[in-house]
Design a protein around this motif. Sequence first.
Motif, PDB file in Angstrom:
ATOM      1  N   CYS A 185      41.051 -63.015 -54.462  1.00 38.98           N
ATOM      2  CA  CYS A 185      42.138 -61.844 -54.452  1.00 38.98           C
ATOM      3  C   CYS A 185      42.883 -61.852 -53.251  1.00 38.98           C
ATOM      4  O   CYS A 185      43.623 -62.761 -52.803  1.00 38.98           O
ATOM      5  CB  CYS A 185      42.000 -60.706 -55.255  1.00 38.98           C
ATOM      6  N   ARG A 191      42.577 -70.136 -53.500  1.00 33.55           N
ATOM      7  CA  ARG A 191      43.899 -69.545 -53.853  1.00 33.55           C
ATOM      8  C   ARG A 191      43.600 -68.150 -52.639  1.00 33.55           C
ATOM      9  O   ARG A 191      42.142 -67.579 -52.007  1.00 33.55           O
ATOM     10  CB  ARG A 191      44.199 -68.393 -55.003  1.00 33.55           C
ATOM     11  N   LYS A 197      49.313 -58.533 -49.378  1.00 33.51           N
ATOM     12  CA  LYS A 197      48.770 -58.425 -50.749  1.00 33.51           C
ATOM     13  C   LYS A 197      50.024 -57.151 -51.377  1.00 33.51           C
ATOM     14  O   LYS A 197      49.736 -56.223 -50.489  1.00 33.51           O
ATOM     15  CB  LYS A 197      47.026 -57.126 -50.445  1.00 33.51           C
ATOM     16  N   HIS A 202      42.975 -61.891 -63.045  1.00 34.66           N
ATOM     17  CA  HIS A 202      44.380 -60.106 -63.389  1.00 34.66           C
ATOM     18  C   HIS A 202      44.338 -59.634 -64.663  1.00 34.66           C
ATOM     19  O   HIS A 202      44.904 -58.586 -65.194  1.00 34.66           O
ATOM     20  CB  HIS A 202      45.262 -60.530 -62.548  1.00 34.66           C
ATOM     21  N   GLU A 256      40.225 -65.197 -60.005  1.00 39.90           N
ATOM     22  CA  GLU A 256      39.346 -65.227 -58.570  1.00 39.90           C
ATOM     23  C   GLU A 256      37.766 -65.107 -58.395  1.00 39.90           C
ATOM     24  O   GLU A 256      36.716 -64.565 -59.281  1.00 39.90           O
ATOM     25  CB  GLU A 256      39.826 -63.021 -58.200  1.00 39.90           C
ATOM     26  N   ASP A 312      39.716 -55.861 -55.816  1.00 40.59           N
ATOM     27  CA  ASP A 312      40.083 -56.994 -57.800  1.00 40.59           C
ATOM     28  C   ASP A 312      38.519 -56.968 -57.340  1.00 40.59           C
ATOM     29  O   ASP A 312      38.036 -58.319 -58.330  1.00 40.59           O
ATOM     30  CB  ASP A 312      41.057 -58.124 -57.411  1.00 40.59           C
ATOM     31  N   GLN A 333      37.235 -58.183 -61.048  1.00 37.95           N
ATOM     32  CA  GLN A 333      37.220 -58.798 -61.561  1.00 37.95           C
ATOM     33  C   GLN A 333      37.091 -59.844 -61.391  1.00 37.95           C
ATOM     34  O   GLN A 333      37.717 -60.902 -61.931  1.00 37.95           O
ATOM     35  CB  GLN A 333      38.617 -58.838 -62.445  1.00 37.95           C
TER      36      GLN A 333
HETATM   37 MN    MN Z   1      44.074 -59.952 -57.213  1.00 40.46          MN
END
Ligand code: MN
Length: 341
Positions: free
Chosen positions: A102, A126, A131, A272, A298, A309, A312
């Motif tokens: 993330c 990524r 952020k 997400h 992620e 994050d 997740q």
């Molecule tokens: Mn994220």
Amino acid sequence: MIIVMEHSAGASQIAAVIAALEGRGYSTHLSAGEERTVIGVIGDGRPIDGRQFEALEGVEKVMPVLRPFKLASREMQPQNTVVALNGVKVGGPQVVLIAGPCSVESRSQLLETAHAVKEAGASALRGGAFKPRTSPYSFQGMGEAGLELLAEARAATGLPIVSEAMSPEQVPLVARYADVVQIGARSMQNFALLRAAGLSGRPVLLKRGMMATIEEWLMAAEYVLAQGNPRLMLCERGIRTFEHYTRNTTDINAIPVVKHLSHLPVLLDPSHSTGRWTYVTAVARAGVAAGADGLMVEVHPRPDEALSDGGQSLTPERFARLVTQVRALAEAVGRRVPEAK
Ligand code: MN
Ligand code: PEP
């Protein structure tokens, strides 16, 4: 409005139609497909009388584009847009995987993740350096130092970089380091940002706003395209509903709907969309089954230590299992996940 040229129309006839349109102050968008050439006509919003162009040589028919999004519509460009990322094509037969943390948190975290996702089969890395956080007291990202680490990770792995810009002023900085400028869900209707991304000279990844309709999302895409940047990818990332067992609700419908309405590539972010790592792989499979051109996932080497994050984020091992499953699924629907290089 679009002008559909006859199958037999030659280059000089096409050029003459474009000259006639531009001479009247319209801008044009040429879509030369295998079957037929379509010339898109963009005015200033006032109705255009198409009859004056019907008699030009080589013109088969003149049709209005009824949807409010013009450049993004399939009517304007029947064939798929394919965005090339370092030799990998997004929007073609391949299902492209973009993976990474993330947030960029440290050199070791990023490089470890970059090597792991590459080995598992990701085609791009990524990582957020800027952020968008709900709380101003949460980790806001490493800023330019994070972008420098992303560039280092690209040099080490060869993976192109996707990173978010949150304001128009940040776009040139992000575009200097990243290969793709990401526009986040919370920024989807920041029109100044969309324009800046359109002028960045980089491909753009536009996430759907969590409260945005598909039409609003495609109108946001139109802002980027209208700046003359055709290298645009869309990314569904879940929308807000009354359901609380997941962070968002994956709008799987949006994938075939947008593929029908638009020529732009559509990715799915199952991270997400669900907000819980336990559901990410199942929803990733669903996205590929529904026709997504790629996934953005992620991944963190130690999710419990992540600064954003973590809940997740997949571990590299779990991501590798996701890739195996998604690869099999892609083949079942006539697509292919590129082999790890
Ligand atoms: Mn994220
Ligand atoms: C992200 O991809 O890091 C992100 C913040 O996602 P979204 O904008 O979809 O919330």
